[in-house]
Each structure stands twice: as structure tokens, then as C-alpha cells.
Write a protein that holds these residues in place. Sequence first.
Motif, short mmCIF file in Angstrom:
data_model
loop_
_atom_site.label_atom_id
_atom_site.label_comp_id
_atom_site.label_asym_id
_atom_site.label_seq_id
_atom_site.Cartn_x
_atom_site.Cartn_y
_atom_site.Cartn_z
N THR A 16 23.72 -9.68 -25.72
CA THR A 16 22.39 -9.33 -26.23
C THR A 16 21.25 -10.13 -25.61
N HIS A 17 21.56 -10.96 -24.60
CA HIS A 17 20.47 -11.76 -24.01
C HIS A 17 20.84 -12.21 -22.60
N THR A 18 20.29 -11.54 -21.60
CA THR A 18 20.56 -11.90 -20.21
C THR A 18 19.26 -11.97 -19.41
N HIS A 19 19.35 -12.63 -18.26
CA HIS A 19 18.24 -12.66 -17.29
C HIS A 19 18.82 -12.34 -15.91
N TYR A 20 19.21 -11.08 -15.70
CA TYR A 20 19.86 -10.70 -14.44
C TYR A 20 18.88 -10.59 -13.27
N GLY B 281 10.34 -9.24 -26.30
CA GLY B 281 10.91 -10.54 -25.97
C GLY B 281 11.16 -10.67 -24.48
N GLU B 282 11.45 -11.76 -24.09
CA GLU B 282 11.71 -12.95 -24.86
C GLU B 282 10.41 -13.68 -25.15
N CYS B 283 10.22 -14.07 -26.41
CA CYS B 283 9.01 -14.80 -26.76
C CYS B 283 9.34 -15.83 -27.83
N VAL C 190 17.19 -14.69 -33.70
CA VAL C 190 16.87 -16.03 -33.22
C VAL C 190 17.95 -16.35 -32.19
N HIS C 191 17.53 -16.34 -30.92
CA HIS C 191 18.50 -16.42 -29.82
C HIS C 191 18.84 -17.86 -29.51
N CYS C 192 20.04 -18.07 -29.00
CA CYS C 192 20.54 -19.41 -28.64
C CYS C 192 20.26 -20.39 -29.79
N THR D 107 24.74 -14.48 -23.53
CA THR D 107 24.94 -15.53 -22.54
C THR D 107 23.69 -16.34 -22.25
N ASP D 108 22.50 -15.70 -22.24
CA ASP D 108 21.30 -16.30 -21.64
C ASP D 108 21.57 -16.58 -20.16
N CYS D 109 22.45 -15.76 -19.55
CA CYS D 109 22.81 -16.01 -18.16
C CYS D 109 21.59 -15.80 -17.25
ZN LIG Z 1 16.44 -16.29 -22.34
#
Ligand SMILES: [Zn+2]
Length: 264
Positions: A7-11, A104-106, A161-163, A211-213
Amino acid sequence: MPQIFDTHTHYLAQQFDADRDALLAALPQNGVGLVVDCATDFESSEKVIALCEKYPHIYGALGIHPESIIEEDASTRACFGGDWRAEMAAIRPLYEHPKVVAIGECGLDYYWPIPKDEQLALFEAELRLALELDKPIIVHDREAHGDTYALLKKYRPKGVVHCYSGSADDAKWLTAQGLYIGFGGVVTFKNARKTIEAAAAVPLDKMLIETDCPYMAPVPYRGKRCDSTLLTYVAQKLAEIKNVGSDEILTRTFENGKVLFGID
Ligand SMILES: [Zn+2]
């Protein structure tokens, strides 16, 4: 094995420049059924939409990250001269895209020297937008729990609320308010006691994995480039904490993500 919803990546990160297309195209055959890729400014918002259009399994979140206020190469500064209000207005029409599922992301970041009044005003504007568009918000909270939670209580958005780096007690009221909590590689780290306690306190129907990869690779890949396939290690750890099978973690978090982001 059930499919993974990251649910959260930065590819778009440069760490993927060499093999992005091969990696993204292969995600479904490697067990990753859905991804929400997160923009951090206007330029990345347009690029996230391009990824969404290319890959059926990729959905997008558009918004302005607090770090973009001070990053020289973020379009917040490079194109809009720091005028994030103008940048939000430029992003606004892009929310019409059918694969854009979140704001998001914010959020708030008190780790980096970002002017507090500016990032608070930006986050409040993003929260108001989430309510207006009736979309979930993906919240970044780094060393800013007090102010982040106060605004989440004030606006009561849908979102995640991520990470997550807060306490177990705060996780309880956040989930009772309807928010989801995102867990990633940190839960596998040696010093993860606080995150493990939080995961124990989060009900399975409010848990997401992410992941926040390219960052935050789980043990045994800590420090290396992360990608969505490594979430199997996160699911294994969460399964131990919740005393269920890791298949159940993957199944539940996949369903939770579909519910939150409105994906059929
Ligand atoms: Zn992120």
C-alpha cells in the motif's frame, strides 16, 4: 500463496531506473497483486499516473510531501517557487483519474528542518481536500505525533498512518476512529519493540502492509534496495505477533487495502 497488496511504494525513485519496467511487469507473477504508488509533488503525480496507465496492478496516490517544501529538485520549489498552494491547484484535476485512489503522501516531518507553519498549513489543506474529494489520505508522521494526531482528530479523514512509529495506545484510538495503520520493514528490525507492541494492538481489520520502497527493506535485506516482493518477511513477522498464519496476514491486509482504497 495469497497475493500481496503493497500500500505504499515509490517506484519512481532513481534506485529503480535500471530495471523499473522489468520489476513492475513481473510483480503479479512474483506474488504482488496490487500496489499504491505515492507521489510527493506535481511532477511525480503526473509520472505516477503514467505508471497506473501502464500497469493494471498499480494504483496511485497524489499529493505534496512535507519534504518537498525544502527539496531543491522537488517541483514544489523547482517549478512553483515554493508556492504549494499553486502546486496543489495544478495537481487537483489529476484526482479525476480513475486509478488515483488517495491523497498523499502528505503529513508532518519534524526530523528535517522544514518550517513548521508551512508544513502544518500544507497538511491541513491536504486533509480538507481528502474530505472534499471523499478519498483516503496517506499520512507521513515523522517525529510529529502530537500535531499529526491533533489534526487527524480534528478532520477525521479516511486513511492510513503509514510506517507507523507511534505507541500501542495511540494505535488503539487511531483505529477506533477508523484509520488504518501501515506496517513495513521496521517491524522486522532488532530494535522494533515499540512497533511490535503497536502491531499487537492493531486489530486485523485495520492493518495494512507496505514497503515504502526503495527504503526500509526488512531483515534479512535491511539496508538493501527494497521492493514489494519482500513483504513476505513483514507478513511472517506480523503473523508471529498476531499468532495467525502469514497467509492470513496477506489475505486480510489485501482485503483491507481494497476496502480503504475502493478497489474492486
Ligand atoms: Zn513514502
